[in-house]
Motif scaffolding. Structure first.
Motif, PDB file in Angstrom:
ATOM      1  N   ILE A  30     -13.287 -13.701  44.003  1.00  0.00           N
ATOM      2  CA  ILE A  30     -14.657 -13.571  43.272  1.00  0.00           C
ATOM      3  C   ILE A  30     -15.403 -14.752  43.490  1.00  0.00           C
ATOM      4  O   ILE A  30     -16.563 -14.481  43.691  1.00  0.00           O
ATOM      5  N   LEU A  31     -14.648 -15.888  43.702  1.00  0.00           N
ATOM      6  CA  LEU A  31     -15.559 -17.142  44.014  1.00  0.00           C
ATOM      7  C   LEU A  31     -16.218 -16.913  45.391  1.00  0.00           C
ATOM      8  O   LEU A  31     -17.438 -17.122  45.705  1.00  0.00           O
ATOM      9  N   PHE A  39     -14.755 -16.665  34.238  1.00  0.00           N
ATOM     10  CA  PHE A  39     -14.343 -18.070  34.414  1.00  0.00           C
ATOM     11  C   PHE A  39     -14.567 -18.173  36.057  1.00  0.00           C
ATOM     12  O   PHE A  39     -15.489 -19.208  36.469  1.00  0.00           O
ATOM     13  N   SER A  40     -14.187 -17.596  36.902  1.00  0.00           N
ATOM     14  CA  SER A  40     -14.397 -17.587  38.388  1.00  0.00           C
ATOM     15  C   SER A  40     -16.060 -17.439  38.845  1.00  0.00           C
ATOM     16  O   SER A  40     -16.442 -18.239  39.399  1.00  0.00           O
ATOM     17  N   GLY A  49     -10.811 -26.033  43.248  1.00  0.00           N
ATOM     18  CA  GLY A  49      -9.762 -26.663  42.522  1.00  0.00           C
ATOM     19  C   GLY A  49      -9.207 -26.414  41.201  1.00  0.00           C
ATOM     20  O   GLY A  49      -8.077 -26.499  40.690  1.00  0.00           O
ATOM     21  N   ALA A  50     -10.342 -25.760  40.389  1.00  0.00           N
ATOM     22  CA  ALA A  50     -10.127 -25.287  39.140  1.00  0.00           C
ATOM     23  C   ALA A  50      -9.127 -24.240  39.099  1.00  0.00           C
ATOM     24  O   ALA A  50      -8.012 -23.992  38.151  1.00  0.00           O
ATOM     25  N   PHE A  51      -8.907 -23.546  40.234  1.00  0.00           N
ATOM     26  CA  PHE A  51      -7.865 -22.448  40.317  1.00  0.00           C
ATOM     27  C   PHE A  51      -6.493 -22.926  40.214  1.00  0.00           C
ATOM     28  O   PHE A  51      -5.600 -22.227  39.645  1.00  0.00           O
ATOM     29  N   TRP A  75      -9.202 -33.562  39.694  1.00  0.00           N
ATOM     30  CA  TRP A  75      -7.676 -34.311  39.227  1.00  0.00           C
ATOM     31  C   TRP A  75      -6.780 -33.506  38.725  1.00  0.00           C
ATOM     32  O   TRP A  75      -5.590 -33.612  38.675  1.00  0.00           O
ATOM     33  N   LEU A  76      -7.502 -32.513  37.763  1.00  0.00           N
ATOM     34  CA  LEU A  76      -6.556 -31.435  37.109  1.00  0.00           C
ATOM     35  C   LEU A  76      -5.620 -30.755  37.978  1.00  0.00           C
ATOM     36  O   LEU A  76      -4.532 -30.737  37.788  1.00  0.00           O
TER      37      LEU A  76
END
Lengths: 315, 276, 281
Positions: free
Chosen positions: B102-103, B180-181, B189-191, C47-48
């Protein structure tokens, strides 16, 4: 020409007081435009002038913040899909699907316009021929050069027989040969009656292609007309360029100011705007000017832009 | 060197509603036809390997244990695990399909931008993308079903209902994750965090491998939030024939509610991002 | 950050001297620590994601050790001793997390940087060479892997899953294992053309994770399968860790180490060569 376009006015794009804001930044600050059927219309200006924002509003992918806008006689806010169905869009950055073949890129895209599979197939073959990519039809996209990808993007934008094509800086990043090939294709489209809107920051491109253009700067239109009109209005027939050794240019603008209609001092050279460049050069020599090099040339849009904004367009 | 002059056809009406959505699905299918290998590995082979490792390998450790028999309700561990893994694999496939691709379509490949330059609206694109993911889940779920039949881990036709529940569960999670994506601007990095803090714990603590009653009492409520726990309960209950109507209604209601919220959020995010 | 900087400098110093002499000029500038630093700086914004790597084995230990453990009872350890299920899988998870962490950084994130962010093209415009990049990326993967392993070992110690002083050596062992996996990972990624190729990484990593005697002893397999399992690297990592944390250390440990020495060398050489052809063509 495509059949009836079904609108009241002849202008395919009509904007009045058009604005675009992003938060507190206003990219387009109230512009009026009319684009007539069959012409090639240009937005000329440096990066950040508001060209792309305007193009995106016309392409019905970015709602206007204020003002009026009609594209093909319809309101983008209401009839976006109908309008987009009749537009051909060539974005600034290629967004072809790099994980599909050349032909699949056309097929998939055509289907989004509601075309039948047979129609898409026939049209794709015709377009591949038009942009001279027939022998690359089954290649993966990764194997194409930048110029080929650009041509494929143009072919893709033509899949739905658009009445109006929007090209956002179509030749940025291409080598001279690829640019000329692309210009040739665009010129042929114009001959076939397609209306083109082109944004560019290249003077030569605007002069080559556009029937009429607006010069944008800081979100506003600062001049409008055909390239020839603009040159006549904001410049002289010829320009004399004088280059001096570094440090020697001081004082010359004052000495020479009465020889020309206008004198511009750039970091590396002096521009003298006059009807007769050779005569001006002779007069300058008589006053003891000894430049390292001289050039007499015809005025261009570059000169118009310099006059209008006080800044050179070339970065 | 010159090509033939182009011809100009008559105008055609713009596709609306589901007709437009289906064209989006078709575009994604064209991509998939050329790139299917990844999908087979991640969505069929992976759950199959899990089934072999835990159902058979680990199962051989415990099938003689009375404690295990009590926890699984007396069925072989393989039979106990198989329908739950159907739901797990739906969620994992959904997680993968709903994140990086998606991203990438927004940011790197920019294919969404290309689609919305056509008559397709951002909302139709969003629904088309989700429909495609649902089809993917149905396909890989079907393949998995065939495999567990070969392993003899199927007890009856109830497993077909488990298939449906698994897809619903996967989509309830997918729609939220796609939304969210679509809001991510950075490299993703969130993934990593989503996979490790949401997908993995969900897989491990949703009653897939052992009943959540084996967990400490304080963490059990966490499982109730997880769509996978509801999916697992539904799928296992349907496959083993132990599903009760009232419980089923509760689980279904929760999953459908998540799905509806997720679809709305996804449509909204697509519109925001594609019409700036 | 200063501690990190020191660490990365030391990491370079040891290799720099040798490599500068061995490699043709332009390929290596002795500045791989720049890559490690960049990664460390970049990771502050995610960082998470970095911290999360630490939780992965922990989640497995909690779920499997507690949940599945309640179904199992005890399992036979390396020296035939009876271990709780948690004590059995914890060293396996340690080995697997060393592999997973290293492989993740060396494949997914490395690919994004290589292909999409075009990070390295910009770096090569500076004195940095492809070998700096290879070493730097492997170094960063290692540093992260090391932190995760240390954290997990701390927890094993705290909940009483380490039964021997040999267990201390599990940390350097984990780093060594991570280095080998990171090298192979970078080398493999350099051959990849698009996302679709990552399923092959999954195809290698997932079965290894599931079948390398991580969750159940080798004895559940028929003997042919046992041989197959023993051919894969993670089995050797799991065995090594399990013998260290339970104190049943024998000569076989050297065999496991030799396996990783070969793997690391091959991976590193291939990675450097491939990056040179990819980036300097």
């Amino acid at each position: 020409m495509p059949g009836s376009v079904g609108i009241v006015s002849d202008s395919l794009v009509q904007a009045r007081g058009l604005r675009k804001r992003f938060g507190r930044f206003e990219a387009v600050r109230g512009i009026d435009i009319d684009v007539w059927a069959g012409e090639v219309f240009g937005f000329l200006g440096p990066n950040g002038a508001g060209k792309s924002s305007t193009m995106r509003m016309i392409a019905c992918v970015s709602p206007r913040s204020d003002g009026e806008l009609q594209v093909l006689g319809m309101d983008p806010d209401v009839d976006g899909p109908q309008i987009r169905g009749r537009l051909g869009v060539v974005p600034q950055q290629d967004n072809l699907d790099t994980e599909l073949s050349v032909r699949d890129n056309l097929h998939v895209y055509g289907r989004y316009f509601g075309m039948s599979r047979a129609a898409v197939r026939a049209r794709a073959a015709e377009l591949l021929d038009f942009v001279q990519l027939t022998d690359r039809a089954d290649d993966p996209l990764e194997q194409l050069s930048g110029g080929m990808k650009r041509r494929l993007t143009i072919a893709r934008s033509l899949i739905n027989d658009p009445e109006l094509m929007l090209l956002d800086e179509p030749t940025t990043g291409l080598d001279p040969q690829a640019r000329h090939l692309l210009w040739d294709r665009l010129f042929r489209l114009k001959q076939q009656g397609v209306t083109l809107i082109i944004s560019t920051h290249y003077m030569d491109e605007a002069e080559q292609l556009c029937d009429r253009l607006v010069v944008m700067d800081g979100g506003l239109i600062v001049a409008e007309g055909s390239p020839r009109e603009l040159i006549a209005r904001y410049s002289t027939r010829e320009v004399l360029e004088l280059r001096f050794p570094p440090g020697d240019e001081h004082g010359w603008p004052e000495t020479l100011s009465d020889l020309a209609d206008r004198v511009e001092q750039l970091p590396d050279r002096l521009l003298l705007y006059a009807a007769d460049g050779e005569a001006t050069l002779a007069a300058a020599h008589r006053r003891g000017v000894q430049p390292t090099s001289t050039l007499v040339r015809r005025s261009s849009l570059e000169d118009v832009f310099l006059r209008l904004t006080g800044r050179s367009l070339v970065h | 060197m010159m090509g033939e002059p182009l011809t100009f056809a008559d105008r055609r009406p713009v596709l609306a509603g589901w007709a437009a959505v289906l064209r989006v699905v078709e575009g994604l299918w064209t991509w998939y036809r050329r790139n299917w290998r990844a999908a087979v590995v991640s969505s069929v082979l992976q759950p199959l390997l899990m089934l072999m490792a835990f159902g058979i390998g680990f199962g051989s450790l415990i099938d003689t244990s009375a404690r295990a028999a009590q926890a699984t309700g007396g069925v072989r561990y393989l039979v106990y695990l198989a329908p739950a893994l159907l739901a797990v694999s739906a969620v994992q496939t959904a997680a993968f399909e709903s994140s990086y691709p998606i991203l990438s379509s927004f940011k790197w490949r920019r294919t969404y931008e290309a689609v919305t330059a056509t008559p397709i609206t951002p909302g139709q694109l969003a629904v088309g993308q989700l429909t495609w993911i649902a089809l993917r889940l149905i396909m890989s779920g079907g393949a998995y079903l065939l495999v567990i039949m070969l392993f003899g881990a199927v007890r009856g036709p109830g497993v077909l209902a488990a298939w449906v529940f698994a897809v619903l569960c996967g989509m309830a999670f997918s729609a939220l994750l796609v939304a969210f994506s679509a809001a991510q601007e950075q490299e993703g990095g969130a993934f990593t965090a989503i996979f490790r803090f949401v997908v993995l714990p969900m897989t491990l603590f949703s009653g897939t491998f052992f009943p959540i009653s084996q967990l400490p009492r304080v963490v059990q409520p966490l499982a109730w939030v997880s769509p996978l726990w509801h999916g697992t309960e539904l799928a296992r209950g349907a496959a083993l024939g132990t599903l009760q109507l009232s419980a089923a209604a509760g689980h279904l209601g929760y999953l459908v509610a998540l799905l509806v919220v997720g679809v709305q959020l996804t449509r909204w995010q697509f519109r925001v991002r594609l019409t700036r | 950050m200063t501690a990190l900087r020191e660490l990365s400098r030391e990491f370079d110093a040891s290799r720099a001297a040798l490599l500068v002499r061995v490699l043709p000029p332009g390929l290596y500038a002795g500045r791989a620590r720049m890559l490690v630093l960049r990664s460390a700086l970049a990771s502050r914004s995610v960082w998470l994601a970095v911290v999360s790597g630490f939780f992965e084995p922990l989640f497995y230990l909690m779920a499997m050790g507690q949940g599945l453990g309640s179904l199992v009872g005890t399992v036979s350890g390396p020296a035939g001793q009876q271990l709780s299920y948690a004590a059995f899988i914890a060293p396996g998870l340690l080995a697997a997390s060393a592999m997973n962490g290293a492989v993740y950084d060396a494949t997914f994130s490395f690919f994004i940087k290589l292909k999409y962010a075009k990070l390295y093209d910009a770096m090569l415009a500076t004195p940095l060479g492809p070998v700096d990049i290879a070493l730097g990326e492997i170094g960063w993967a290692l540093l992260r892997g090391g932190m995760y392993s240390a954290g997990f070992l701390g927890i094993m110690l705290a909940v009483g899953l380490i039964f021997s002083p040999w267990g201390l050596l599990a940390l350097p062992a984990a780093l060594f294992v991570a280095f080998a996996f990171a090298s192979i990972g970078i080398a493999t990624t350099s051959f990849m053309r698009s996302w679709q190729d990552f399923d092959l990484v999954q195809l290698a990593v997932v079965p290894m994770f599931l079948f390398s005697a991580t969750f159940f002893p080798l004895s559940v397999y028929p003997s042919a399968v046992q041989w197959l399992v023993q051919a894969f690297p993670l089995y050797h990592a799991v065995s090594l860790m399990r013998s260290l944390t339970t104190g049943a250390v024998g000569w076989s440990a050297l065999g496991h180490l030799a396996y990783f020495a070969v793997m690391a060398t091959v991976g590193f050489l291939v990675a450097s060569r491939r990056l040179t052809t990819l980036l300097l063509r």
